[in-house]
Design an enzyme around this catalytic site. Sequence first.
Site, PDB file in Angstrom:
ATOM      1  CE  LYS A   1      44.502  29.533  47.259  1.00 36.94           C
ATOM      2  NZ  LYS A   1      44.245  30.943  47.479  1.00 36.94           N
TER       3      LYS A   1
ATOM      4  CG  ASP B   1      46.177  32.748  50.052  1.00 39.01           C
ATOM      5  OD1 ASP B   1      47.004  33.279  49.290  1.00 39.01           O
ATOM      6  OD2 ASP B   1      45.521  31.737  49.764  1.00 39.01           O
TER       7      ASP B   1
ATOM      8  CE1 TYR C   1      47.500  38.182  39.339  1.00 39.16           C
ATOM      9  CE2 TYR C   1      46.341  37.197  41.184  1.00 39.16           C
ATOM     10  CZ  TYR C   1      47.241  37.094  40.137  1.00 39.16           C
ATOM     11  OH  TYR C   1      47.851  35.900  39.884  1.00 39.16           O
TER      12      TYR C   1
HETATM   13  P1  NDP Z   1      36.984  28.804  46.164  1.00 39.62           P
HETATM   14  O1  NDP Z   1      36.664  28.049  44.914  1.00 39.62           O
HETATM   15  O2  NDP Z   1      37.525  28.083  47.331  1.00 39.62           O
HETATM   16  O3  NDP Z   1      35.626  29.566  46.660  1.00 39.62           O
HETATM   17  C1  NDP Z   1      34.866  30.321  45.763  1.00 39.62           C
HETATM   18  C2  NDP Z   1      33.745  31.002  46.522  1.00 39.62           C
HETATM   19  O4  NDP Z   1      33.107  31.876  45.621  1.00 39.62           O
HETATM   20  C3  NDP Z   1      32.665  30.070  47.056  1.00 39.62           C
HETATM   21  O5  NDP Z   1      32.204  30.593  48.297  1.00 39.62           O
HETATM   22  C4  NDP Z   1      31.563  30.154  45.988  1.00 39.62           C
HETATM   23  O6  NDP Z   1      30.264  29.906  46.496  1.00 39.62           O
HETATM   24  C5  NDP Z   1      31.685  31.599  45.595  1.00 39.62           C
HETATM   25  N1  NDP Z   1      31.272  31.918  44.242  1.00 39.62           N
HETATM   26  C6  NDP Z   1      31.796  31.450  43.078  1.00 39.62           C
HETATM   27  N2  NDP Z   1      31.198  32.043  42.009  1.00 39.62           N
HETATM   28  C7  NDP Z   1      30.277  32.902  42.515  1.00 39.62           C
HETATM   29  C8  NDP Z   1      29.332  33.799  41.934  1.00 39.62           C
HETATM   30  N3  NDP Z   1      29.230  33.920  40.613  1.00 39.62           N
HETATM   31  N4  NDP Z   1      28.546  34.536  42.763  1.00 39.62           N
HETATM   32  C9  NDP Z   1      28.640  34.440  44.090  1.00 39.62           C
HETATM   33  N5  NDP Z   1      29.524  33.587  44.721  1.00 39.62           N
HETATM   34  C10 NDP Z   1      30.311  32.830  43.925  1.00 39.62           C
HETATM   35  O7  NDP Z   1      37.940  30.014  45.716  1.00 39.62           O
HETATM   36  P2  NDP Z   1      39.084  30.762  46.549  1.00 39.62           P
HETATM   37  O8  NDP Z   1      38.522  31.150  47.852  1.00 39.62           O
HETATM   38  O9  NDP Z   1      40.341  29.988  46.527  1.00 39.62           O
HETATM   39  O10 NDP Z   1      39.343  32.059  45.621  1.00 39.62           O
HETATM   40  C11 NDP Z   1      38.345  33.046  45.419  1.00 39.62           C
HETATM   41  C12 NDP Z   1      38.903  34.139  44.525  1.00 39.62           C
HETATM   42  O11 NDP Z   1      40.001  34.804  45.135  1.00 39.62           O
HETATM   43  C13 NDP Z   1      39.433  33.657  43.185  1.00 39.62           C
HETATM   44  O12 NDP Z   1      39.049  34.574  42.209  1.00 39.62           O
HETATM   45  C14 NDP Z   1      40.934  33.671  43.351  1.00 39.62           C
HETATM   46  O13 NDP Z   1      41.622  33.829  42.127  1.00 39.62           O
HETATM   47  C15 NDP Z   1      41.107  34.874  44.245  1.00 39.62           C
HETATM   48  N6  NDP Z   1      42.342  34.832  45.073  1.00 39.62           N
HETATM   49  C16 NDP Z   1      43.258  35.844  44.917  1.00 39.62           C
HETATM   50  C17 NDP Z   1      44.407  35.851  45.691  1.00 39.62           C
HETATM   51  C18 NDP Z   1      45.414  36.936  45.527  1.00 39.62           C
HETATM   52  O14 NDP Z   1      46.572  36.760  45.919  1.00 39.62           O
HETATM   53  N7  NDP Z   1      45.042  38.067  44.975  1.00 39.62           N
HETATM   54  C19 NDP Z   1      44.685  34.788  46.675  1.00 39.62           C
HETATM   55  C20 NDP Z   1      43.623  33.816  46.777  1.00 39.62           C
HETATM   56  C21 NDP Z   1      42.508  33.834  45.983  1.00 39.62           C
HETATM   57  P3  NDP Z   1      29.726  28.394  46.823  1.00 39.62           P
HETATM   58  O15 NDP Z   1      30.318  28.034  48.172  1.00 39.62           O
HETATM   59  O16 NDP Z   1      28.255  28.547  46.850  1.00 39.62           O
HETATM   60  O17 NDP Z   1      30.225  27.517  45.709  1.00 39.62           O
END
Ligand code: NDP
Length: 267
Positions: free
Chosen positions: A63, A99, A210
Site C-alpha cells: 500500500k 481502509d 478475516y
Molecule cells: P504491513 O506489512 O504494512 O505492516 C505489518 C505490520 O505488522 C508491521 O508493523 C510489522 O512490524 C508488524 N508485524 C508483522 N508480523 C509481526 C509479528 N509476528 N509480530 C508482531 N508484529 C508483526 O501490513 P498492513 O498494515 O497492510 O496489514 C496488516 C494486516 O492487516 C494484514 O494481516 C492484512 O491482511 C490485514 N488487513 C485487513 C484488512 C481488512 O479489510 N480486513 C485491510 C487491511 C489490512 P515491523 O514494522 O517491525 O515490520
Amino acid sequence: MKLFAVFGNPIAHSKSPILHNYTLYKLKIDARYSRYLLDSSKDFRELFFLLGLSGANITLPYKEDVANICDEICGIAQKIGAVNTIIKKDNKIIGYNTDAIGFYKNIESKNIKNALILGAGGSAKAIAMILKEKNINVIISNRSKKNLSFFDEKGFETCINDEILECTKKIEFDIIINATSSSINNTLPLQKDSLESLFERSKIAFDLMYGKECIFLEFAKIKGLDTINGSKMLLYQAIPALSIFTNIDETKIKPHMEYIYNIINHD
Ligand code: NDP
C-alpha cells in the site's frame, strides 16, 4: 469491458473478487475484477497500464509502495501515505484510502475514547489517522522502532512492544487493535504476558484478519473481551472502493455487496 483487480502477496485468500464481481453483475456494469499475486512492487506502474486496468485495490504489503508511484493522492490517503484503491484517469494513477473509513464503520457506534494500535504498517497508519480525525486518543506500539517515526512526526504517542507495559502504565483501553500481520502466521503480536496484562484493562479486541479464527481474538475471548474480526472492514472498505471505480453512489452498491458478503461470510 472495464477491468479491475486486487494486487498483494499473499492474495489467494482475498474475498474482494467475489464482493466486486457479484456487485458489478447486479448493477449491470460490463466489468470484471480479478486478483494478481505480486512478487514485488518494482514495475507495478508499468504492469497496471499493461494489463489495461481501470482501477485496482492494493493489499499487503504494497500500500505504501503504490502510494509512492501515484500521480495524485486524494482525501485521507494524503495523510496516511498508503493507498488501497487506485484508478486510471487521463493516463494518470490516482490513489485513495478506503481502509480508514472501512475500519471506522465497525466501531462508530461504540463510544471509543482510548485506543491501542499494535503494528505500524499501512493499515495501522490508516486506522491511527481516522481515529485522530474522530478525536480518539491513540497509542501505537510496534515490534521495531523504525516504522514508528511516521507516527512520531504526526504527534502520536508511540512505543516499542518491549516497553508497552511501561509506556501504557495503567491506561484502560476501550479497544486494542491488532493491525500487524501476526495472525496470518498464527502468532500473537506481543509477548503473551504483556498481552494478558493489556487485555485485563481493555473492553474490545479487534483483529484485522478475516476468514478464520485467530489466536489474538481467541485469547481476548478467554480474557472476557468483546471481539471483532476484519471481515466487516473488508466489506466497508470495498463499498467506497467500488464507488470510486464506477462513480456509482455507495447507497446503490451497499445492498448488493452486503447480500453477497452475508452469503460468503460464516463468522
Ligand atoms: P504491513 O506489512 O504494512 O505492516 C505489518 C505490520 O505488522 C508491521 O508493523 C510489522 O512490524 C508488524 N508485524 C508483522 N508480523 C509481526 C509479528 N509476528 N509480530 C508482531 N508484529 C508483526 O501490513 P498492513 O498494515 O497492510 O496489514 C496488516 C494486516 O492487516 C494484514 O494481516 C492484512 O491482511 C490485514 N488487513 C485487513 C484488512 C481488512 O479489510 N480486513 C485491510 C487491511 C489490512 P515491523 O514494522 O517491525 O515490520
